[in-house]
Design a protein around this motif. Sequence first.
Motif, PDB file in Angstrom:
ATOM      1  N   ASN A  49       0.869  -1.171   0.000  1.00 45.25           N
ATOM      2  CA  ASN A  49       0.000   0.000   0.000  1.00 45.25           C
ATOM      3  C   ASN A  49       0.907   1.223   0.000  1.00 45.25           C
ATOM      4  N   ALA A  50       0.870   1.987  -1.052  1.00 47.21           N
ATOM      5  CA  ALA A  50       1.788   3.125  -1.143  1.00 47.21           C
ATOM      6  C   ALA A  50       1.272   4.141  -2.147  1.00 47.21           C
ATOM      7  N   ILE A  51       1.706   5.387  -1.949  1.00 50.51           N
ATOM      8  CA  ILE A  51       1.421   6.449  -2.908  1.00 50.51           C
ATOM      9  C   ILE A  51       2.727   6.756  -3.636  1.00 50.51           C
ATOM     10  N   ILE A  52       2.648   6.859  -4.936  1.00 53.40           N
ATOM     11  CA  ILE A  52       3.845   7.198  -5.708  1.00 53.40           C
ATOM     12  C   ILE A  52       4.070   8.707  -5.561  1.00 53.40           C
ATOM     13  N   GLU A  53       5.141   9.062  -4.845  1.00 51.78           N
ATOM     14  CA  GLU A  53       5.446  10.486  -4.635  1.00 51.78           C
ATOM     15  C   GLU A  53       6.047  11.085  -5.902  1.00 51.78           C
ATOM     16  N   SER A  54       6.973  10.317  -6.469  1.00 48.83           N
ATOM     17  CA  SER A  54       7.563  10.784  -7.725  1.00 48.83           C
ATOM     18  C   SER A  54       8.053   9.576  -8.506  1.00 48.83           C
ATOM     19  N   ILE A  55       8.092   9.754  -9.789  1.00 47.44           N
ATOM     20  CA  ILE A  55       8.567   8.656 -10.644  1.00 47.44           C
ATOM     21  C   ILE A  55       9.356   9.271 -11.790  1.00 47.44           C
ATOM     22  N   ILE A 127      14.159   2.879 -13.686  1.00 48.72           N
ATOM     23  CA  ILE A 127      13.069   3.797 -13.314  1.00 48.72           C
ATOM     24  C   ILE A 127      13.196   4.086 -11.820  1.00 48.72           C
ATOM     25  N   LYS A 128      13.195   5.369 -11.503  1.00 50.76           N
ATOM     26  CA  LYS A 128      13.352   5.743 -10.087  1.00 50.76           C
ATOM     27  C   LYS A 128      11.983   6.127  -9.535  1.00 50.76           C
ATOM     28  N   VAL A 129      11.536   5.364  -8.546  1.00 59.57           N
ATOM     29  CA  VAL A 129      10.231   5.636  -7.945  1.00 59.57           C
ATOM     30  C   VAL A 129      10.426   5.959  -6.477  1.00 59.57           C
ATOM     31  N   SER A 130       9.777   7.019  -6.055  1.00 61.64           N
ATOM     32  CA  SER A 130       9.780   7.334  -4.622  1.00 61.64           C
ATOM     33  C   SER A 130       8.367   7.079  -4.104  1.00 61.64           C
ATOM     34  N   TYR A 131       8.264   6.161  -3.149  1.00 61.74           N
ATOM     35  CA  TYR A 131       6.953   5.775  -2.622  1.00 61.74           C
ATOM     36  C   TYR A 131       6.734   6.375  -1.229  1.00 61.74           C
ATOM     37  N   ARG A 132       5.516   6.789  -0.953  1.00 66.28           N
ATOM     38  CA  ARG A 132       5.127   7.046   0.434  1.00 66.28           C
ATOM     39  C   ARG A 132       4.408   5.792   0.896  1.00 66.28           C
ATOM     40  N   VAL A 133       5.128   5.001   1.680  1.00 64.58           N
ATOM     41  CA  VAL A 133       4.594   3.696   2.071  1.00 64.58           C
ATOM     42  C   VAL A 133       3.549   3.866   3.166  1.00 64.58           C
ATOM     43  N   LEU A 134       2.405   3.265   2.958  1.00 66.51           N
ATOM     44  CA  LEU A 134       1.303   3.352   3.912  1.00 66.51           C
ATOM     45  C   LEU A 134       1.141   2.019   4.631  1.00 66.51           C
ATOM     46  N   GLU A 135       0.488   2.085   5.756  1.00 67.14           N
ATOM     47  CA  GLU A 135       0.140   0.857   6.453  1.00 67.14           C
ATOM     48  C   GLU A 135      -0.796   0.047   5.541  1.00 67.14           C
ATOM     49  N   ALA A 136      -0.647  -1.257   5.554  1.00 61.67           N
ATOM     50  CA  ALA A 136      -1.443  -2.087   4.656  1.00 61.67           C
ATOM     51  C   ALA A 136      -2.405  -2.978   5.435  1.00 61.67           C
ATOM     52  N   VAL A 137      -3.517  -3.291   4.782  1.00 58.82           N
ATOM     53  CA  VAL A 137      -4.463  -4.257   5.356  1.00 58.82           C
ATOM     54  C   VAL A 137      -4.193  -5.586   4.670  1.00 58.82           C
ATOM     55  N   LEU A 138      -3.622  -6.532   5.387  1.00 57.07           N
ATOM     56  CA  LEU A 138      -3.235  -7.788   4.734  1.00 57.07           C
ATOM     57  C   LEU A 138      -4.093  -8.968   5.169  1.00 57.07           C
TER      58      LEU A 138
END
Lengths: 764, 158
Positions: A49-55, A127-138
Amino acid sequence: MQNKNYRSVNHSVRKKDAMQLLLGKPVYTQDVVPDGALVVKLLRSPHANAIIESIDTAVAKKVPGVVDIYTWQDVPATRFAIAGQTYPEPSPYDRLILDRHVRFAGDAVAIIAAENEKAAEKAMKLIKVSYRVLEAVLDLHTALDNPVLVHPEEDWFPPCEVGGDPKRNLVASEVSSSGDVDAVMADCDIVLEHTYHTKAFHQAMMETFCTHTSLDRYGRLHVISSTQIVFHTRRILSRALGIPKSRIRVEKPRIGGGFGAKQTAVCEVYPAFVTMKTGRPAMIVYTREEAQIAGSPRHEMEITVKLGADRDGRIRALDLYTLSNTGAYGEHGPTTVGLSGHKSIPLYTGSLEAHRFAYDVVYTNTQAAGAYRGYGATQGIFAVESMVNELAEKLQMDPTRLRDLNMVREGMIMPAYYDEPANACALDRCMERCREIFGWEEKYPVRDMGNGKVRAAGVAMAMQGSCISNVDVGSADISLTEDGTYTLRIGAADMGTGCDTILAQMLAECMDCSVDHVAVFGADTDASPYDSGSYASSTTYITGKAVEKACTDLKKNICAIGAELLGCTVDETAFEGTCVRCLTSGKTVSLSDIAYKTQVGSHCAAQASATHSSPISPPPFMVGMAEIELDKLTGQVTLLDYMAVVDCGTPINPALARIQAEGGIVQAIGHTLMENITPGTGGKPMEASLMQYKIPTRLDMGHLRVEFEQSYEPTGPFGAKSIGEIVINTPAPAIAHAIYRATGKWYRELPILPERIAMDLAEE
Amino acid sequence: MMEIRLKLNGKTITDHIDADLLLIDFVRRHGCLSVKRGCETANCGLCTVLMDGKPVLSCSLLAARADGHEIYTLEGLQQEAEAFVGFIADEGADQCGFCNPGYVMNTIALLRENPNPTDDEIRAYLAGNLCRCSGYEGQLRGIRRFLNSRAEGGSHAE
């Protein structure tokens, strides 16, 4: 009507494509497309679970051979569903081609288009991706009303009202019942309640997901894909890409297995997007790893069964609650769950006074589930049939006799099955015959072999449907060729099952010709008549009936043309297979002459189309019995003998029906004894290859025996019901039962691995 | 790039290849499309070809390793396959067909090695050839019927 001497149906005709397949001819997607397509690869998220901050793709795009790289910023903002279902789909529109919010470890982050695979793979690493990692529901247990939302977006859209609420991680929810369950339960001598758990098993078809796309000579998007659903795929692509359906053509060549996996447009949208962007042919082929971590597996379900019965074994009440895990996206979520109750509870129509069936389907940050042979019924039947076996053991009754007391029988109305009738039901005969051939009386008692090994047996019943009532549509278009043979055009997709052949058998039976005189074409959205596709066990029952109807109309056309040539009225003619006869004069005209006549100054085509749908979905029925040998030291379960007796109405092609049964049983043996799903980092399944995901080999399945007990379904073609799905439903409960007999322990979670058994036995 | 020279289905081929090119991709590039990829981990048997008469997994063999050797794919063994695959067709066990070429190739290897295998020998020899459709029994019945028919001197299924 039964036991008619058919000439073509009810015969084991060879599959029309058999020799092509066995001799390795190039007939699959990857074989039939031209070289030179852009290679399409997907960069996938390592986070659940993450938001792509930049790619940043600038460096990757400089790799020689890379044509372009697309990210969430490049794709349309329209949400869509990739489930192959009739519009409006019960599955929510919760996907974008690429989303800034990635929702499972394996979710697509970027699409890479390159001249070759090496360039694509090199670019992927750059490819350079910066993720804002979120807590996940697994975990499916914590999903409902979890503050972490899998789909917080405002444009989540349900085409159908199915009780979902994304703000609760809820995809669908419903309660249905008949009678006063609580009152009946309170009045029962014995009430049992247990929870059963099945995992997200994989179809593991030998050909992974693959699609080729190009612009055709009119500039339309031409999609060649390994799919069970050409028409739904056209609609899905139209919405996802924002181009009219009239600008898209979808066809399937031969398919290397589907089992429902390809009832979801898992990969089509990616190369289609590349072709629309670049104007160039594009091709995607999933690796086995991608098919395992970002495919479309079975819905993990946890099913709580409460059963109420009399001391004499009469099952009076069943109360089911299913919690289903749809994963990160909702395709098939609202529908698979329904079968867990609707295709398990009705087995006990015979004695049931009341039932209740409730379910919740939840989102989690795991691989999205989809359609898999059995479609929820498999999970529900494992739970209910295990529970009935537990009741039998509790009451110390023979579990087959217990079922004799309670099972649905021909002529009954099934309240738990939408009040549909059991027009054709040989379940009682299946049980009787299975008991006899399997040797139940000898095998059911536990036998200690004196060498640390124990032999024991178990039993289960099953049902399925033969279509989605009032929804599925099948069509057939038949034309007479100049040599007096026929061409049958269909939109159903033969994925190896042999539907092209069984439909040709039906045509041959109706038109009184040889199966060899029927050419079958399908499926292609430009040329096939509409068909919802090959799923929901519907092709034999629905498309088969369409073939029958089209044949009736075609005969009328042929007779009309014949009458004109014979100089008589249509009423005076009779269709005689190779010719039309004027009953008054005795003169005949050949089908070849009739076909040629339609090509000269004709106003009438020797062609007919028909479409069919059904208000009911007649269930096939089945009984399965398993004999195992269990090694008490290692926990190893060896399947010695599996006996199945199936009621699929009239088997249109007994050899193919038998193979369906054998294949389904072996898949289920895999889910029961060896195929496992272990969540690894970020919930990604650790069984990401066929090295870890162990499907049965020919050494793992013991001896299979399959017999048929025919019934005659009056609404089906030649009395047929379905066969494709039901066959996967009995092994899990039957084998779990046998393991209980051998160990004294109920295993209510699949798979039942040797180490679990060995550790449990060691503890004792 | 490197040069290799090998015999593919009886024809000598010289080609310049990348050192890391797998044999499966090499033979497919040379028109042998019967050779299928079902996994990347040498588990499914779909890509079975014969190298110097022995079955090998072409997904796990570098094309460079085939340099100087003789490779056969199903394209080159059509007649040998035709002798028995009709019996499998009669069982309906071809099904989706994607595993068929690998399984047929390995059956050819089996029958060359052991012309009269028992059922258990067939199962053991073909254990590495996965099939998700058929449940295996139909494939076995087909081979058994072929062997029985041959023993009886009967004509083979076409």
